[in-house]
Design a protein around this motif. Structure first.
Motif, PDB file in Angstrom:
ATOM      1  N   THR A  43       0.830  -1.204   0.000  1.00 47.06           N
ATOM      2  CA  THR A  43       0.000   0.000   0.000  1.00 47.06           C
ATOM      3  C   THR A  43       0.868   1.259   0.000  1.00 47.06           C
ATOM      4  O   THR A  43       2.031   1.232   0.406  1.00 47.06           O
ATOM      5  N   GLU A  60      -4.503   3.291  -1.751  1.00 50.65           N
ATOM      6  CA  GLU A  60      -3.717   3.444  -2.974  1.00 50.65           C
ATOM      7  C   GLU A  60      -3.949   4.878  -3.429  1.00 50.65           C
ATOM      8  O   GLU A  60      -5.092   5.343  -3.454  1.00 50.65           O
ATOM      9  N   SER A  76      -4.877  -1.719  -5.938  1.00 54.39           N
ATOM     10  CA  SER A  76      -5.315  -1.549  -4.554  1.00 54.39           C
ATOM     11  C   SER A  76      -5.800  -2.868  -3.969  1.00 54.39           C
ATOM     12  O   SER A  76      -5.445  -3.223  -2.846  1.00 54.39           O
TER      13      SER A  76
END
Length: 117
Positions: A43, A60, A76
């Motif tokens: 992330t 994200e 993501s």
């Protein structure tokens, strides 16, 4: 746009989202919410276990003029941590920042409390 300028632009959005999380959850410490280095896997914003309890998302961030939203969502979701929801924050120059979450999750968040309308 040069690669370095694009990375700096992306980093600005990451830092802005990090700052918003810290403002929204004052019980968190700065080291609970950390913007990652460009090119790191996972992330874009690393959350401590304490931060994931109050902000159960895997962020994200995309600060681009032309975002491929489907690729951003896929990235993501691939980086989503256990017990969190994927979220894509995106913007372009001179615009507001938007967030994309799954529709079922959105409706769960907006469900009336106690079924009272």
């Amino acid at each position: 746009m040069k690669t370095r300028s694009a990375k700096n632009k992306g980093k600005r959005l990451q830092n802005a989202i990090r700052d918003r999380i810290l403002e929204h959850f004052p019980q968190l410490e700065p080291d609970d919410v950390v913007s990652t280095l460009m090119g790191d896997s996972g992330t874009d914003i690393k959350l401590s276990p304490a931060a994931r309890k109050v902000f159960p998302y895997s962020p994200e961030c995309k600060n681009q003029e032309k975002v491929n939203i489907w690729a951003a969502i896929q990235q993501s979701e691939a980086n989503t941590k256990e017990n969190t929801q994927s979220v894509v924050f995106f913007k372009r120059n001179n615009t507001k920042t938007y967030a994309v979450i799954e529709a079922d999750h959105f409706f769960e968040l907006t469900k009336p409390k106690n079924n009272i309308l």
